[in-house]
Design a protein around this motif. Structure first.
Motif, PDB file in Angstrom:
ATOM      1  N   TRP A   1       0.856  -1.192   0.000  1.00 13.15           N
ATOM      2  CA  TRP A   1       0.000   0.000   0.000  1.00 13.15           C
ATOM      3  C   TRP A   1       0.888   1.237   0.000  1.00 13.15           C
ATOM      4  CZ3 TRP A   1      -4.976  -0.409  -0.976  1.00 13.15           C
ATOM      5  CH2 TRP A   1      -5.669  -1.575  -0.628  1.00 13.15           C
TER       6      TRP A   1
ATOM      7  N   VAL B   1      -1.126   2.735  -5.582  1.00 11.93           N
ATOM      8  CA  VAL B   1      -0.931   4.185  -5.488  1.00 11.93           C
ATOM      9  C   VAL B   1      -2.226   4.887  -5.891  1.00 11.93           C
ATOM     10  CG1 VAL B   1       1.587   4.238  -5.798  1.00 11.93           C
ATOM     11  CG2 VAL B   1       0.100   4.141  -7.811  1.00 11.93           C
TER      12      VAL B   1
ATOM     13  N   LYS C   1       2.230   8.658 -10.004  1.00 15.92           N
ATOM     14  CA  LYS C   1       2.857   7.684  -9.098  1.00 15.92           C
ATOM     15  C   LYS C   1       3.049   6.336  -9.797  1.00 15.92           C
ATOM     16  CE  LYS C   1       1.149   9.810  -4.819  1.00 15.92           C
ATOM     17  NZ  LYS C   1       0.371   9.632  -3.597  1.00 15.92           N
TER      18      LYS C   1
ATOM     19  N   PRO D   1      -2.005   1.867   5.977  1.00 19.60           N
ATOM     20  CA  PRO D   1      -3.128   2.812   6.002  1.00 19.60           C
ATOM     21  C   PRO D   1      -4.124   2.522   7.130  1.00 19.60           C
ATOM     22  CG  PRO D   1      -2.707   2.071   3.758  1.00 19.60           C
ATOM     23  CD  PRO D   1      -1.912   1.189   4.674  1.00 19.60           C
TER      24      PRO D   1
ATOM     25  N   GLN E   1      -8.965   1.967   6.805  1.00 16.67           N
ATOM     26  CA  GLN E   1      -9.541   1.961   5.455  1.00 16.67           C
ATOM     27  C   GLN E   1      -9.218   0.688   4.681  1.00 16.67           C
ATOM     28  OE1 GLN E   1     -11.624   3.938   3.769  1.00 16.67           O
ATOM     29  NE2 GLN E   1     -11.916   5.138   5.630  1.00 16.67           N
TER      30      GLN E   1
ATOM     31  N   CYS F   1       2.615  -1.529  10.473  1.00 19.50           N
ATOM     32  CA  CYS F   1       3.372  -0.659  11.387  1.00 19.50           C
ATOM     33  C   CYS F   1       2.609   0.619  11.679  1.00 19.50           C
ATOM     34  CB  CYS F   1       4.727  -0.311  10.794  1.00 19.50           C
ATOM     35  SG  CYS F   1       4.575   0.853   9.443  1.00 19.50           S
TER      36      CYS F   1
ATOM     37  N   ASN G   1      -1.267  14.397   1.848  1.00 21.76           N
ATOM     38  CA  ASN G   1      -0.897  13.374   0.844  1.00 21.76           C
ATOM     39  C   ASN G   1      -0.686  14.015  -0.526  1.00 21.76           C
ATOM     40  OD1 ASN G   1      -0.326  10.832  -0.188  1.00 21.76           O
ATOM     41  ND2 ASN G   1      -2.475  10.223  -0.426  1.00 21.76           N
TER      42      ASN G   1
ATOM     43  N   HIS H   1       2.407  14.760  -1.545  1.00 28.05           N
ATOM     44  CA  HIS H   1       3.821  14.519  -1.854  1.00 28.05           C
ATOM     45  C   HIS H   1       4.009  13.133  -2.471  1.00 28.05           C
ATOM     46  CE1 HIS H   1       3.042  12.092   1.579  1.00 28.05           C
ATOM     47  NE2 HIS H   1       4.267  11.603   1.591  1.00 28.05           N
TER      48      HIS H   1
ATOM     49  N   GLY I   1       7.175   9.962  -2.263  1.00 26.76           N
ATOM     50  CA  GLY I   1       8.421   9.568  -1.603  1.00 26.76           C
ATOM     51  C   GLY I   1       8.656  10.370  -0.338  1.00 26.76           C
TER      52      GLY I   1
HETATM   53  P1  NAP Z   1       3.396   8.778   3.504  1.00 28.47           P
HETATM   54  O1  NAP Z   1       4.682   9.231   2.897  1.00 28.47           O
HETATM   55  O2  NAP Z   1       2.310   9.773   3.707  1.00 28.47           O
HETATM   56  O3  NAP Z   1       2.875   7.582   2.596  1.00 28.47           O
HETATM   57  C1  NAP Z   1       1.715   6.878   2.912  1.00 28.47           C
HETATM   58  C2  NAP Z   1       1.009   6.449   1.644  1.00 28.47           C
HETATM   59  O4  NAP Z   1      -0.120   5.699   2.025  1.00 28.47           O
HETATM   60  C3  NAP Z   1       0.508   7.605   0.818  1.00 28.47           C
HETATM   61  O5  NAP Z   1       1.464   7.950  -0.160  1.00 28.47           O
HETATM   62  C4  NAP Z   1      -0.774   7.057   0.197  1.00 28.47           C
HETATM   63  O6  NAP Z   1      -0.469   6.556  -1.099  1.00 28.47           O
HETATM   64  C5  NAP Z   1      -1.140   5.860   1.060  1.00 28.47           C
HETATM   65  N1  NAP Z   1      -2.408   6.085   1.743  1.00 28.47           N
HETATM   66  C6  NAP Z   1      -2.742   7.104   2.560  1.00 28.47           C
HETATM   67  N2  NAP Z   1      -4.008   6.953   2.977  1.00 28.47           N
HETATM   68  C7  NAP Z   1      -4.474   5.819   2.400  1.00 28.47           C
HETATM   69  C8  NAP Z   1      -5.727   5.141   2.428  1.00 28.47           C
HETATM   70  N3  NAP Z   1      -6.775   5.593   3.146  1.00 28.47           N
HETATM   71  N4  NAP Z   1      -5.853   4.002   1.711  1.00 28.47           N
HETATM   72  C9  NAP Z   1      -4.827   3.537   0.974  1.00 28.47           C
HETATM   73  N5  NAP Z   1      -3.627   4.140   0.908  1.00 28.47           N
HETATM   74  C10 NAP Z   1      -3.458   5.266   1.615  1.00 28.47           C
HETATM   75  O7  NAP Z   1       3.644   8.143   4.919  1.00 28.47           O
HETATM   76  P2  NAP Z   1       4.725   7.050   5.355  1.00 28.47           P
HETATM   77  O8  NAP Z   1       5.970   7.720   5.768  1.00 28.47           O
HETATM   78  O9  NAP Z   1       4.797   5.972   4.352  1.00 28.47           O
HETATM   79  O10 NAP Z   1       4.020   6.521   6.676  1.00 28.47           O
HETATM   80  C11 NAP Z   1       2.776   5.840   6.595  1.00 28.47           C
HETATM   81  C12 NAP Z   1       2.267   5.592   7.997  1.00 28.47           C
HETATM   82  O11 NAP Z   1       3.205   4.769   8.689  1.00 28.47           O
HETATM   83  C13 NAP Z   1       2.096   6.846   8.854  1.00 28.47           C
HETATM   84  O12 NAP Z   1       0.947   6.709   9.662  1.00 28.47           O
HETATM   85  C14 NAP Z   1       3.344   6.857   9.720  1.00 28.47           C
HETATM   86  O13 NAP Z   1       3.168   7.541  10.949  1.00 28.47           O
HETATM   87  C15 NAP Z   1       3.575   5.376   9.916  1.00 28.47           C
HETATM   88  N6  NAP Z   1       4.966   4.979  10.173  1.00 28.47           N
HETATM   89  C16 NAP Z   1       5.187   4.119  11.202  1.00 28.47           C
HETATM   90  C17 NAP Z   1       6.494   3.713  11.458  1.00 28.47           C
HETATM   91  C18 NAP Z   1       6.786   2.804  12.608  1.00 28.47           C
HETATM   92  O14 NAP Z   1       7.938   2.581  12.908  1.00 28.47           O
HETATM   93  N7  NAP Z   1       5.805   2.256  13.288  1.00 28.47           N
HETATM   94  C19 NAP Z   1       7.548   4.173  10.656  1.00 28.47           C
HETATM   95  C20 NAP Z   1       7.259   5.001   9.577  1.00 28.47           C
HETATM   96  C21 NAP Z   1       5.962   5.412   9.348  1.00 28.47           C
HETATM   97  P3  NAP Z   1      -1.468   6.681  -2.343  1.00 28.47           P
HETATM   98  O15 NAP Z   1      -2.367   7.850  -2.083  1.00 28.47           O
HETATM   99  O16 NAP Z   1      -0.569   6.885  -3.505  1.00 28.47           O
HETATM  100  O17 NAP Z   1      -2.188   5.368  -2.401  1.00 28.47           O
END
Ligand code: NAP
Length: 446
Positions: free
Chosen positions: A230, A255, A260, A316, A319, A337, A405, A407, A409
């Motif tokens: 995802w 994506v 993307k 995510p 959802q 995570c 959202n 951005h 990468g």
């Molecule tokens: P990010 O750069 O915002 O990327 C998340 C991606 O998820 C977005 O590009 C979006 O892609 C997709 N997304 C967002 N909402 C969605 C939805 N409702 N359904 C499907 N896809 C969705 O964030 P990230 O750095 O990858 O981090 C993602 C999450 O992981 C955050 O909540 C962050 O706090 C968490 N995190 C946790 C850890 C840990 O160690 N536990 C470490 C890093 C990050 P598309 O819109 O292109 O589909």
């Protein structure tokens, strides 16, 4: 700019740096305790980091024996800075106050300003008396696993430590600043072929994705595995798809835009689903999921790669989790995570137990995992997904972009670095890795 910052930027030797006095204060991005109720009653998506993140001078704390001051040339926006800046799910001052009660050194963290940021690349300015492996002048990047090495539970896998914390989120003095205070056991070598901003955007998301997929502590991906990722061009996903490709697996990237899809194709990911174009509606209303939509996703995945995914790379949350549990292969693993869209999860347990699937929780990475993931960046085997660069005084705008959202990468933030493109020490390795590959996200980015 302080004398020591100027000297470091101008290439002073480590010996010269250690002879210069540290400034009494430094420029940093922070949220304020007095603001924690400012968004009360607003929907999450309307809470605006541009109004809660401030940039200004804060007092430099004293250095503990096991710590280093690092001149932060560049940092990055992680989603945890978004959480801190919208005070969700909790204001982070509670974390700082708890740390403040643990020890004399912990007490420094309990302030009315929380300096945020959990990534960084820069130059060691000074080290505490107990630091053995790092010296002033060393070029470093840093991971965010903040552990107490006197805690027995922090040994074996430090992510299992009872008081494990994330630096710059659950501690103060984070990376979105000109100077950061880090423990020596957070430091790792800076990749020599990358600029400061390219080096700064990796450690948090790269290490997290490494543990989720590659490490024995995660989903233990093996050659031939099909992996549904995802947010495959987001911070975590951009590393996850590279790990799947490098490990001989087949990523299926999800994506939400044609641009993307283009990034993933350039990275070598052929199986891509544009979830916006597909128009999945996993939830028919706030309380009801639609199993036929899960089935449609499963069919689309089979159409692309001929089978169900051995691993689903989940973050995510609310959802998507129902769909993720459903589409995973019999005996497969859903590794998660995070829960960006909501942490109260609902899935149909019959699909989990009858098909012997596993849900695996994962959180950041221990030092060994982060070090190994960093090594892969240093060798040019994992590419930094830097798409855009902001200045420190634009940090609110940068966090807003991630929150909405908008951005791709990772977003870099220049802290002490006066401009982009500095810090490349090994142009030959850079050429070998390929300028084109190193700039895939930048070319598609904002
Ligand atoms: P990010 O750069 O915002 O990327 C998340 C991606 O998820 C977005 O590009 C979006 O892609 C997709 N997304 C967002 N909402 C969605 C939805 N409702 N359904 C499907 N896809 C969705 O964030 P990230 O750095 O990858 O981090 C993602 C999450 O992981 C955050 O909540 C962050 O706090 C968490 N995190 C946790 C850890 C840990 O160690 N536990 C470490 C890093 C990050 P598309 O819109 O292109 O589909």
């Amino acid at each position: 700019m302080s004398e020591i910052t100027r000297a470091a930027i101008e290439g002073a030797t480590g010996e010269d740096l250690s002879s210069l006095p540290m400034p009494e204060s430094y420029r940093a991005a922070f949220v304020r305790r007095q603001d924690i109720e400012m968004f009360d009653g607003m929907a999450s998506e309307d809470k605006d980091p541009r109004t809660s993140l401030h940039v200004g001078d804060v007092a430099l704390p004293e250095l503990a024996p096991d710590e280093a001051y690092v001149l932060i040339m560049a940092s990055s926006i992680n989603f945890n800075t978004v959480w801190t800046s919208i005070f969700e799910p909790l204001p982070t001052f509670g974390f700082l106050d708890r740390l403040g009660k643990e020890s004399v050194w912990g007490a420094r963290h309990a302030r009315d300003e929380h300096v945020v940021g959990s990534d960084g690349a820069g130059i060691v300015l000074k080290t505490g008396s107990a630091v053995r492996s790092w010296r002033p002048g060393d070029k470093v990047t840093m991971h965010c696993n903040y552990v107490d090495d006197q805690d027995p539970s922090a040994h074996d896998d430090s992510m299992l430590a009872t008081n494990q914390r994330i630096w710059g989120f659950e501690t103060n003095f984070g990376g979105l600043a000109e100077i950061a205070v880090v423990k020596a056991n957070q430091l790792m070598p800076k990749p020599t072929h990358l600029s400061w901003e390219e080096s700064a955007v990796n450690a948090l998301c790269n290490s997290t994705s490494y543990r989720m997929l590659v490490s024995g502590n995660g989903a233990r991906m093996t050659q031939g595995d099909k992996v549904l990722v995802w947010g495959a061009t987001g911070g975590l996903g951009a590393f996850a798809v590279q790990y799947v490709l490098n490990g001989g697996g087949t990523p299926v990237g999800v994506v939400s835009s044609a641009s993307k899809v283009g990034i993933l194709n350039e990275l070598g990911v052929d199986a891509v689903i544009d979830r916006k174009a597909a128009g999945y509606r996993f939830w028919s209303d706030e309380h009801t999921q639609d199993e036929s939509e899960w089935r449609r996703l499963g069919k689309d995945i089979r159409g692309l790669v001929g089978d169900d995914p051995d691993i689903v790379f989940e973050h995510p949350g609310r959802q998507t989790m129902g769909a993720s549990v459903f589409v995973a292969k019999r005996g497969g693993t859903i590794v998660t995570c995070a829960a960006t869209s909501g942490y109260k999860i609902e899935y149909d347990n019959r699909h989990l137990w009858m098909k012997l699937k596993t849900i695996k929780g994962s959180h950041f990475a221990n030092y060994r995992e982060a070090w190994h993931a960093n090594q892969l960046i240093c060798e040019g085997k994992i590419l930094p997904p830097l798409s855009a660069v902001y200045r420190l005084d634009e940090v609110g705008e940068a966090a807003y972009t991630v929150h909405r959202n908008l951005h791709e990468g990772k977003i870099g933030v220049l802290c002490a670095a006066p401009s982009e493109g500095l810090g490349i020490d090994d142009p030959a390795l850079r050429e070998k890795v390929g300028e084109d590959r190193l700039t895939i996200f930048r070319r598609h980015g904002a």
